[in-house]
Enzyme design. Structure first.
Site, PDB file in Angstrom:
ATOM      1  N   TRP A   1       0.808  -1.219   0.000  1.00 47.45           N
ATOM      2  CA  TRP A   1       0.000   0.000   0.000  1.00 47.45           C
ATOM      3  C   TRP A   1       0.842   1.270   0.000  1.00 47.45           C
ATOM      4  O   TRP A   1       0.317   2.365  -0.178  1.00 47.45           O
ATOM      5  CB  TRP A   1      -0.944  -0.004   1.218  1.00 47.45           C
ATOM      6  CG  TRP A   1      -2.166  -0.851   1.027  1.00 47.45           C
ATOM      7  CD1 TRP A   1      -2.288  -1.940   0.206  1.00 47.45           C
ATOM      8  CD2 TRP A   1      -3.434  -0.679   1.654  1.00 47.45           C
ATOM      9  NE1 TRP A   1      -3.550  -2.461   0.287  1.00 47.45           N
ATOM     10  CE2 TRP A   1      -4.276  -1.705   1.176  1.00 47.45           C
ATOM     11  CE3 TRP A   1      -3.940   0.230   2.584  1.00 47.45           C
ATOM     12  CZ2 TRP A   1      -5.603  -1.837   1.591  1.00 47.45           C
ATOM     13  CZ3 TRP A   1      -5.254   0.097   2.999  1.00 47.45           C
ATOM     14  CH2 TRP A   1      -6.079  -0.921   2.508  1.00 47.45           C
ATOM     15  N   LYS A   2       2.130   1.146   0.230  1.00 52.27           N
ATOM     16  CA  LYS A   2       3.029   2.301   0.272  1.00 52.27           C
ATOM     17  C   LYS A   2       2.494   3.333   1.280  1.00 52.27           C
ATOM     18  O   LYS A   2       1.950   2.947   2.303  1.00 52.27           O
ATOM     19  CB  LYS A   2       3.238   2.867  -1.133  1.00 52.27           C
ATOM     20  CG  LYS A   2       3.705   1.783  -2.115  1.00 52.27           C
ATOM     21  CD  LYS A   2       4.115   2.326  -3.460  1.00 52.27           C
ATOM     22  CE  LYS A   2       4.556   1.181  -4.363  1.00 52.27           C
ATOM     23  NZ  LYS A   2       5.064   1.663  -5.664  1.00 52.27           N
TER      24      LYS A   2
ATOM     25  N   HIS B   1      12.871  -2.295  -1.142  1.00 50.53           N
ATOM     26  CA  HIS B   1      12.055  -1.774  -2.245  1.00 50.53           C
ATOM     27  C   HIS B   1      12.807  -0.636  -2.927  1.00 50.53           C
ATOM     28  O   HIS B   1      13.530   0.126  -2.282  1.00 50.53           O
ATOM     29  CB  HIS B   1      10.704  -1.280  -1.726  1.00 50.53           C
ATOM     30  CG  HIS B   1       9.721  -0.988  -2.806  1.00 50.53           C
ATOM     31  ND1 HIS B   1       9.737   0.195  -3.522  1.00 50.53           N
ATOM     32  CD2 HIS B   1       8.704  -1.729  -3.329  1.00 50.53           C
ATOM     33  CE1 HIS B   1       8.769   0.167  -4.424  1.00 50.53           C
ATOM     34  NE2 HIS B   1       8.129  -0.982  -4.329  1.00 50.53           N
TER      35      HIS B   1
ATOM     36  N   GLU C   1      11.173  -6.186  -9.374  1.00 50.93           N
ATOM     37  CA  GLU C   1      10.407  -5.016  -9.817  1.00 50.93           C
ATOM     38  C   GLU C   1      11.300  -4.123 -10.666  1.00 50.93           C
ATOM     39  O   GLU C   1      12.135  -3.393 -10.124  1.00 50.93           O
ATOM     40  CB  GLU C   1       9.900  -4.216  -8.614  1.00 50.93           C
ATOM     41  CG  GLU C   1       8.781  -4.875  -7.846  1.00 50.93           C
ATOM     42  CD  GLU C   1       8.086  -3.866  -6.930  1.00 50.93           C
ATOM     43  OE1 GLU C   1       6.876  -3.683  -7.073  1.00 50.93           O
ATOM     44  OE2 GLU C   1       8.769  -3.255  -6.097  1.00 50.93           O
TER      45      GLU C   1
ATOM     46  N   SER D   1       3.528  -2.274 -12.153  1.00 50.05           N
ATOM     47  CA  SER D   1       2.312  -2.031 -12.940  1.00 50.05           C
ATOM     48  C   SER D   1       1.518  -3.311 -13.207  1.00 50.05           C
ATOM     49  O   SER D   1       0.991  -3.520 -14.302  1.00 50.05           O
ATOM     50  CB  SER D   1       2.657  -1.323 -14.261  1.00 50.05           C
ATOM     51  OG  SER D   1       3.191  -0.032 -14.006  1.00 50.05           O
TER      52      SER D   1
ATOM     53  N   GLY E   1       1.332  -2.824  -6.375  1.00 47.80           N
ATOM     54  CA  GLY E   1       1.309  -1.507  -5.766  1.00 47.80           C
ATOM     55  C   GLY E   1      -0.075  -0.902  -5.775  1.00 47.80           C
ATOM     56  O   GLY E   1      -0.962  -1.314  -5.035  1.00 47.80           O
TER      57      GLY E   1
END
Length: 251
Positions: free
Chosen positions: A13-14, A98, A168, A213, A234
């Site tokens: 969820w950042k 990340h 990623e 994405s 994301g």
């Protein structure tokens, strides 16, 4: 997908989510049973929501994780959160390395390795992220960059039970761009070869997630690729319908 490796769909969820976001999480919990046969589900909200989400998720088909941790268990580190604290709040996995942490906070491979070890110390799974930038890709350095990150970020003692690798490509995160299926297959195959070479049987069983994405419209195609064992999602993980649709894309 790799035979005999159960997929993991992990939502990052950042820096998004307030108390009101519990409604989306509730919807994920309610819909999880429909996809539980296809994949394990993990949601990593901001640290402020971990305890509340973990309480809601108890006995359900969605696990709760964290987005980062400090390598130390305690001490004079204002604003930081130890892996033990996150585990105590209910986290069962912690994302480390990340690209946004690497870029925004200057985190290198050695620190990422320490954070992965901290996750283990707290009894939770480490999800170690790797990935190349657009400039590195354009220069033909992708595999060299990934090899260096894998070598430096993965601790000795990594097993299929305590570690997940998430690839990623930095240039694909939040841009709407995705590599071709052929690119993903090549890179995930390269990662699998590295893991098997270094960690033997465990390396052959480790989950390798694709991130960048991922959305309902491309999930099935990506999840069908050899050595893709799930996704690190994301923006699409903020909506229950999208997150569950991605999980349904698993073979």
């Amino acid at each position: 997908m790799t035979d005999a490796i159960r997929p993991l769909i992990a939502g990052n969820w950042k820096m998004n989510g307030l108390k009101a976001s519990a409604a989306e999480f509730d919807a994920m919990l309610n819909g999880a049973a429909d996809v539980a046969t296809k994949a394990d589900l993990l949601v990593c909200p901001p640290a402020t929501l971990i305890a509340a989400f973990a309480d809601k998720a108890r006995g359900k088909k969605v696990a709760v994780g964290a987005q980062d941790c400090h390598p130390k268990a305690s001490g004079a580190h204002t604003g930081d959160i130890a892996a033990e604290m996150l585990a105590n709040a209910g986290a069962t996995a912690i994302i480390v390395g990340h690209s946004e942490r690497r870029a925004d906070h200057g985190e290198g491979d050695a620190l990422v390795r320490q954070k992965a070890e901290a996750a283990w110390r707290a009894g939770v799974t480490a999800i170690v992220c790797i990935g190349e930038t657009q400039a590195q890709r354009d220069a033909g350095q992708t595999l060299d960059i990934l090899r260096g990150q894998l070598d430096g970020s993965l601790p000795d003692g990594s097993t299929a039970a305590n570690l997940v690798v998430a690839y990623e490509p930095v240039w694909a995160i939040g841009t709407g761009l995705t590599p071709t299926v052929q690119d993903v297959e090549q890179i995930h195959g390269f990662i699998r070869e590295f893991l098997t070479s270094r960690f033997s049987v465990d390396g052959a069983k480790m989950r390798i997630l694709y991130g960048g994405s991922v959305k309902p419209s491309n999930a099935a195609e990506l999840m069908a690729v050899k050595n893709v064992n799930g996704a690190l999602v994301g923006g699409a993980s903020l909506k229950a319908a999208d997150f569950l649709a991605i999980a349904k894309g698993c073979p």
